[in-house]
Design an enzyme around this catalytic site. Structure first.
Site, short mmCIF file in Angstrom:
data_model
loop_
_atom_site.label_atom_id
_atom_site.label_comp_id
_atom_site.label_asym_id
_atom_site.label_seq_id
_atom_site.Cartn_x
_atom_site.Cartn_y
_atom_site.Cartn_z
N ASN A 85 -10.17 -0.03 -0.09
CA ASN A 85 -8.71 0.05 -0.06
C ASN A 85 -8.17 -0.56 -1.36
O ASN A 85 -8.28 -1.76 -1.57
CB ASN A 85 -8.21 -0.71 1.17
N HIS A 89 -3.14 7.28 2.19
CA HIS A 89 -3.60 5.97 1.73
C HIS A 89 -5.00 5.73 2.28
O HIS A 89 -5.28 5.99 3.45
CB HIS A 89 -2.63 4.90 2.22
N CYS A 145 0.82 -1.23 0.00
CA CYS A 145 0.00 0.00 0.00
C CYS A 145 0.84 1.27 0.00
O CYS A 145 0.32 2.35 -0.27
CB CYS A 145 -0.96 0.00 1.18
#
Ligand code: UT7
Length: 325
Positions: free
Chosen positions: A282, A252, A119
């Protein structure tokens, strides 16, 4: 004179298939997995995500986002002299997604490679591209985050399968004497490998280990909240700026509670944070460039503003990029 990397254009791509929490909950219920819109919204802020079609690969999503970014930059693929793709869900073990994107765009010749930092991947890729631009080895770089996490989810594990989505985001960077990227900050600590991982791998013609995502959500949560504040402060210090100089925080997009906590620590109001986790879930390395492109296209982000991009993910990896848009 210092050479900066400036963002010339942004782009993104979301696969057509959109599932609201209710859609996903209904699909999971058929397999005996119980979840609800209420639980997902309350614990994560996620309301919907997109899943790629079976025939789509990570490089297809990346290429669509790249085309948009090139068009926004007013450039042709042949103008690009560096392609970096951040991904943990490549089309194949090798070659890289970046070389596939290069071929699909028709930009043969320039260096193209992938960066794998889960990520945090887009932050890592942007930092590498910035270093290559500052050193003079590249002038116009395409930096992409692209993921198909739906391929590595265990749809029997409700603690993870409701959290992730697929998508891609891209930026075109150009060498400039005008500010651009002001500071970058990268970190990793491999001792945390087991709290977020996909342990399976290709071995002698088969898969060894479990090829689906495993996460200790609470351990990840605690770590994320701490390191996201630290890395933002480190980038600000390197650029001699303070919290008050940030126009937009683009973190993020994993969990709205982590994002709100980071914004609070940086003394930023909710109106200074770009939020797309509600609509995208996500999307790992794609989440930051997707959020950036969304806020550029809807007019929130304006030229001359100061942006704090920051990510955290498997590894553990984390980092930030502070830039003048
Ligand atoms: O991109 C990489 C970074 N990843 C992240 O940042 C993720 C970080 N972690 C998180 O976002 C949160 O820890 C989660 C969203 C993963 C979990 O939220 P939580 O508030 O930590 O929940 P929990 O794991 O403590 O679970 C609470 C309860 C449990 O039930 P019991 O044991 O209290 O009866 C779970 O079984 O919620 C239950 N639960 C669910 N219920 C309905 C867990 N998943 C679900 C679900 N639907 N999908």
């Amino acid at each position: 004179m210092r050479i900066y990397s400036r963002i010339l254009g942004t782009g993104s791509y979301l696969p057509a298939r959109r599932l609201s929490n209710a859609d996903l909950a209904a699909e999971l219920a058929q397999q005996g997995v119980e979840t609800s819109d209420d639980w997902i919204v309350e614990r994560t802020g996620i309301r919907a995500r997109h899943f790629a079609a079976d025939e789509q690969g990570c490089s297809d999503l990346a290429t669509e986002a790249a085309r948009q970014a090139l068009s926004a930059a007013g450039l042709a693929a042949q103008d690009i002299d560096l392609i970096i793709v951040a991904t943990s869900t490549p089309d194949m073990v090798f070659p890289s997604v970046a070389t596939m994107v290069q071929h699909k765009l028709g930009a043969a010749g320039c260096p193209a490679f992938d960066v794998q930092a889960v990520c945090s991947g887009f932050i890592y890729a942007l930092t590498v591209a910035d270093s290559m631009i500052q050193s003079g080895s590249a002038k116009r770089a395409l930096v992409i985050g692209s993921e198909i996490f739906s391929r590595i989810l265990d749809f029997k594990d409700r603690t993870t399968c409701v959290l992730f989505g697929d998508g891609a985001g891209a930026v075109v960077l150009e060498a400039s004497d005008q500010p651009g990227i002001l500071a970058t900050d990268l970190h990793a600590d491999g001792k945390y490998k087991d709290i977020l991982c996909v342990p399976g791998h290709v071995n002698r013609g088969g898969i060894l280990g479990d090829p689906v995502l495993k996460m200790d959500g609470q351990a990840v949560f605690k770590l994320a909240v701490g390191v996201l504040e630290d890395t933002a402060r480190a980038s600000l210090a390197k650029a001699n700026l303070t919290d008050a100089d940030i126009d937009w925080l683009i973190p993020h997009q994993a969990n709205i509670r982590i994002m709100q906590s980071t914004a609070k620590k940086l003394k930023l109001g909710a109106d200074k944070m770009v939020v797309t986790v509600d609509q995208h879930g996500n999307t790992s390395a794609a989440s930051i460039p997707l959020a950036l492109d969304t806020a550029v296209r809807d007019g929130r982000i304006q030229r001359g503003q100061t942006l704090m991009l920051e990510g955290v993910g498997g590894g553990f990896t984390w980092g930030s990029v502070l830039l003048r848009y």
